[in-house]
Design a protein around this motif. Structure first.
Motif, PDB file in Angstrom:
ATOM      1  N   HIS A   1     -19.905   9.656  11.110  1.00 25.18           N
ATOM      2  CA  HIS A   1     -18.502   9.909  11.430  1.00 25.18           C
ATOM      3  C   HIS A   1     -18.276  11.371  11.811  1.00 25.18           C
ATOM      4  O   HIS A   1     -17.507  11.682  12.728  1.00 25.18           O
ATOM      5  CB  HIS A   1     -17.620   9.550  10.236  1.00 25.18           C
ATOM      6  CG  HIS A   1     -17.652   8.098   9.896  1.00 25.18           C
ATOM      7  ND1 HIS A   1     -17.236   7.594   8.682  1.00 25.18           N
ATOM      8  CD2 HIS A   1     -18.072   7.017  10.613  1.00 25.18           C
ATOM      9  CE1 HIS A   1     -17.387   6.292   8.666  1.00 25.18           C
ATOM     10  NE2 HIS A   1     -17.890   5.917   9.821  1.00 25.18           N
ATOM     11  N   SER A   2     -18.941  12.269  11.100  1.00 28.36           N
ATOM     12  CA  SER A   2     -18.787  13.689  11.386  1.00 28.36           C
ATOM     13  C   SER A   2     -19.245  14.012  12.800  1.00 28.36           C
ATOM     14  O   SER A   2     -18.582  14.759  13.532  1.00 28.36           O
ATOM     15  CB  SER A   2     -19.585  14.511  10.371  1.00 28.36           C
ATOM     16  OG  SER A   2     -19.581  15.885  10.710  1.00 28.36           O
TER      17      SER A   2
ATOM     18  N   THR B   1     -15.292   6.613   3.067  1.00 28.73           N
ATOM     19  CA  THR B   1     -16.301   5.562   3.184  1.00 28.73           C
ATOM     20  C   THR B   1     -17.481   5.858   2.263  1.00 28.73           C
ATOM     21  O   THR B   1     -17.409   5.657   1.063  1.00 28.73           O
ATOM     22  CB  THR B   1     -16.748   5.408   4.657  1.00 28.73           C
ATOM     23  OG1 THR B   1     -17.239   6.666   5.153  1.00 28.73           O
ATOM     24  CG2 THR B   1     -15.592   4.942   5.524  1.00 28.73           C
TER      25      THR B   1
ATOM     26  N   THR C   1     -16.234  11.796   0.635  1.00 33.08           N
ATOM     27  CA  THR C   1     -17.523  11.257   0.208  1.00 33.08           C
ATOM     28  C   THR C   1     -18.417  12.412  -0.252  1.00 33.08           C
ATOM     29  O   THR C   1     -18.197  13.557   0.141  1.00 33.08           O
ATOM     30  CB  THR C   1     -18.239  10.522   1.361  1.00 33.08           C
ATOM     31  OG1 THR C   1     -18.897  11.482   2.224  1.00 33.08           O
ATOM     32  CG2 THR C   1     -17.268   9.700   2.195  1.00 33.08           C
TER      33      THR C   1
ATOM     34  N   HIS D   1     -20.516   9.016   6.502  1.00 38.63           N
ATOM     35  CA  HIS D   1     -19.836  10.240   6.939  1.00 38.63           C
ATOM     36  C   HIS D   1     -20.706  11.080   7.858  1.00 38.63           C
ATOM     37  O   HIS D   1     -20.185  11.791   8.725  1.00 38.63           O
ATOM     38  CB  HIS D   1     -19.394  11.080   5.741  1.00 38.63           C
ATOM     39  CG  HIS D   1     -18.620  12.294   6.165  1.00 38.63           C
ATOM     40  ND1 HIS D   1     -17.337  12.218   6.655  1.00 38.63           N
ATOM     41  CD2 HIS D   1     -18.971  13.612   6.217  1.00 38.63           C
ATOM     42  CE1 HIS D   1     -16.916  13.428   6.973  1.00 38.63           C
ATOM     43  NE2 HIS D   1     -17.890  14.297   6.725  1.00 38.63           N
TER      44      HIS D   1
ATOM     45  N   ASN E   1     -14.929  19.392   2.783  1.00 40.83           N
ATOM     46  CA  ASN E   1     -15.679  18.509   1.885  1.00 40.83           C
ATOM     47  C   ASN E   1     -15.071  18.629   0.489  1.00 40.83           C
ATOM     48  O   ASN E   1     -15.060  19.717  -0.105  1.00 40.83           O
ATOM     49  CB  ASN E   1     -17.153  18.936   1.884  1.00 40.83           C
ATOM     50  CG  ASN E   1     -17.955  18.289   0.774  1.00 40.83           C
ATOM     51  OD1 ASN E   1     -17.552  17.295   0.195  1.00 40.83           O
ATOM     52  ND2 ASN E   1     -19.104  18.871   0.482  1.00 40.83           N
TER      53      ASN E   1
ATOM     54  N   HIS F   1     -13.340  21.150   8.930  1.00 42.37           N
ATOM     55  CA  HIS F   1     -14.103  20.070   8.292  1.00 42.37           C
ATOM     56  C   HIS F   1     -14.235  20.419   6.817  1.00 42.37           C
ATOM     57  O   HIS F   1     -14.962  21.337   6.445  1.00 42.37           O
ATOM     58  CB  HIS F   1     -15.472  19.944   8.953  1.00 42.37           C
ATOM     59  CG  HIS F   1     -16.274  18.782   8.453  1.00 42.37           C
ATOM     60  ND1 HIS F   1     -17.569  18.537   8.872  1.00 42.37           N
ATOM     61  CD2 HIS F   1     -15.983  17.786   7.571  1.00 42.37           C
ATOM     62  CE1 HIS F   1     -18.021  17.449   8.280  1.00 42.37           C
ATOM     63  NE2 HIS F   1     -17.077  16.982   7.486  1.00 42.37           N
TER      64      HIS F   1
ATOM     65  N   SER G   1     -21.075  13.774   0.738  1.00 41.44           N
ATOM     66  CA  SER G   1     -22.055  13.946   1.810  1.00 41.44           C
ATOM     67  C   SER G   1     -22.636  15.349   1.871  1.00 41.44           C
ATOM     68  O   SER G   1     -23.660  15.568   2.522  1.00 41.44           O
ATOM     69  CB  SER G   1     -21.412  13.629   3.163  1.00 41.44           C
ATOM     70  OG  SER G   1     -20.510  14.664   3.524  1.00 41.44           O
TER      71      SER G   1
ATOM     72  N   ASP H   1     -13.368  15.091   4.176  1.00 33.68           N
ATOM     73  CA  ASP H   1     -14.429  14.224   3.665  1.00 33.68           C
ATOM     74  C   ASP H   1     -14.244  13.996   2.171  1.00 33.68           C
ATOM     75  O   ASP H   1     -14.336  14.923   1.379  1.00 33.68           O
ATOM     76  CB  ASP H   1     -15.781  14.883   3.949  1.00 33.68           C
ATOM     77  CG  ASP H   1     -16.953  14.078   3.422  1.00 33.68           C
ATOM     78  OD1 ASP H   1     -16.770  12.884   3.142  1.00 33.68           O
ATOM     79  OD2 ASP H   1     -18.054  14.652   3.308  1.00 33.68           O
TER      80      ASP H   1
ATOM     81  N   ASP I   1     -11.939  10.637   5.543  1.00 32.06           N
ATOM     82  CA  ASP I   1     -13.084   9.731   5.457  1.00 32.06           C
ATOM     83  C   ASP I   1     -13.315   9.346   4.007  1.00 32.06           C
ATOM     84  O   ASP I   1     -13.748  10.157   3.188  1.00 32.06           O
ATOM     85  CB  ASP I   1     -14.339  10.385   6.024  1.00 32.06           C
ATOM     86  CG  ASP I   1     -15.474   9.374   6.212  1.00 32.06           C
ATOM     87  OD1 ASP I   1     -15.401   8.281   5.628  1.00 32.06           O
ATOM     88  OD2 ASP I   1     -16.427   9.683   6.957  1.00 32.06           O
TER      89      ASP I   1
END
Length: 289
Positions: free
Chosen positions: A84-85, A76, A99, A81, A123, A121, A101, A97, A74
């Protein structure tokens, strides 16, 4: 474990997304099966198509309909996000990710990359976080920091619209990650988007206040951090200066984009995208690279 080829998709066709596509295409373990945007007239989508990737302007809904995918990147925005998540959490084995976020497990390959293959997931915090945290983590392993300050300087041509809109989230997420990885009581992050011509290199200037800092131990820690960062995914990572006095260390590092289509000064794009691709490749090979 046996190496396997993974089908991946990229959400976002801005500066980060396009370089990510190029890095994915250079990987023997990743197949770029889709690049998704929201505007069919976006220049980034046209360039992704020119690179040979299937494209869609249907957003995350189109991605869900085109799957399954082994990995989704991602690239964006922090706000996007969040949605999206929620949509992808049960549909994709690995969501990366890029971003700020603050969702997912924060990962800096040179620090906790060995654990990353077990996460679903991830980050990646921010480019400033990826460049500074290896150094800050090394400096605070043996010293309790009371205050950390990081000033990042990035060239204006490397900062897209989404990043500019996300500066508040960038700062908050990076500060939180610095505290998490160092245990520092306080952390402050500042960002300088430089319009200078020629564009300056990507640079992080760090100040660490910690009682008992010793020059010899600081320099040894910095050498180790530099080596680790270079070995994991950023050969262009270099410590350029260091000064230790009265419980304060001031350190500067630069990151140069050394491979691919990016100009050398775009180290901010390179450092986060190289981390993203490396973590996906770990999933493909089943081991740290």
């Amino acid at each position: 474990m046996t190496t396997k080829s993974l089908n991946v998709a990229v959400l976002g066709a801005g500066l980060i997304g396009l370089d990510l596509v190029a890095k994915i295409q250079a990987s023997p373990n990743l197949n770029c099966r889709l690049v998704v945007g929201r505007d069919p007239k976006t220049l980034g989508l046209r360039r992704a198509a020119d690179l040979g990737c299937p494209i869609s302007a249907g957003g995350v809904t189109a991605l869900l309909g085109a799957g399954p995918f082994d990995v989704v990147f991602d690239a964006t925005s922090a706000a996007a996000h969040t949605a999206h998540s929620a949509a992808l959490s049960e549909a994709v084995p690995l969501l990366v990710d890029l971003t700020p976020s603050s969702l997912g497990i924060p990962v800096v390959p040179a620090v906790n990359g060995l654990d990353a293959p077990h996460y679903g997931h991830i980050n990646l915090i921010s480019c400033g976080g990826q460049a500074s945290i290896p150094v800050l983590h090394a400096l605070t392993r043996d010293h309790a920091a009371t205050y950390i300050e990081v000033v990042t300087t990035v060239a204006s041509p490397t900062v897209g619209r989404a990043t500019r809109l996300n500066l508040d989230e960038y700062i908050a997420t990076t500060q939180a990650a610095i505290r998490t990885f160092t245990g520092a009581e306080q952390a402050k992050v500042l960002v300088n988007i430089s319009p200078a011509v020629p564009p300056p290199p990507f640079r992080v200037a760090m100040t660490v206040q910690a009682p008992g800092l010793e020059p010899a131990r600081v320099h040894a820690a910095l050498k180790d951090a530099e080596r680790q960062a270079q070995a994991w995914c950023t050969p262009g990572f270099t410590i350029t200066s260091c000064r230790v006095t009265d419980g304060r260390a001031t350190v500067a590092a630069e990151v140069t984009a050394t491979v691919g289509r990016l100009p050398a000064y775009a180290g901010n794009l390179h450092v986060i995208n190289a981390a993203a691709v490396l973590l996906a490749e770990q999933r493909a090979t089943g081991k740290a690279l």
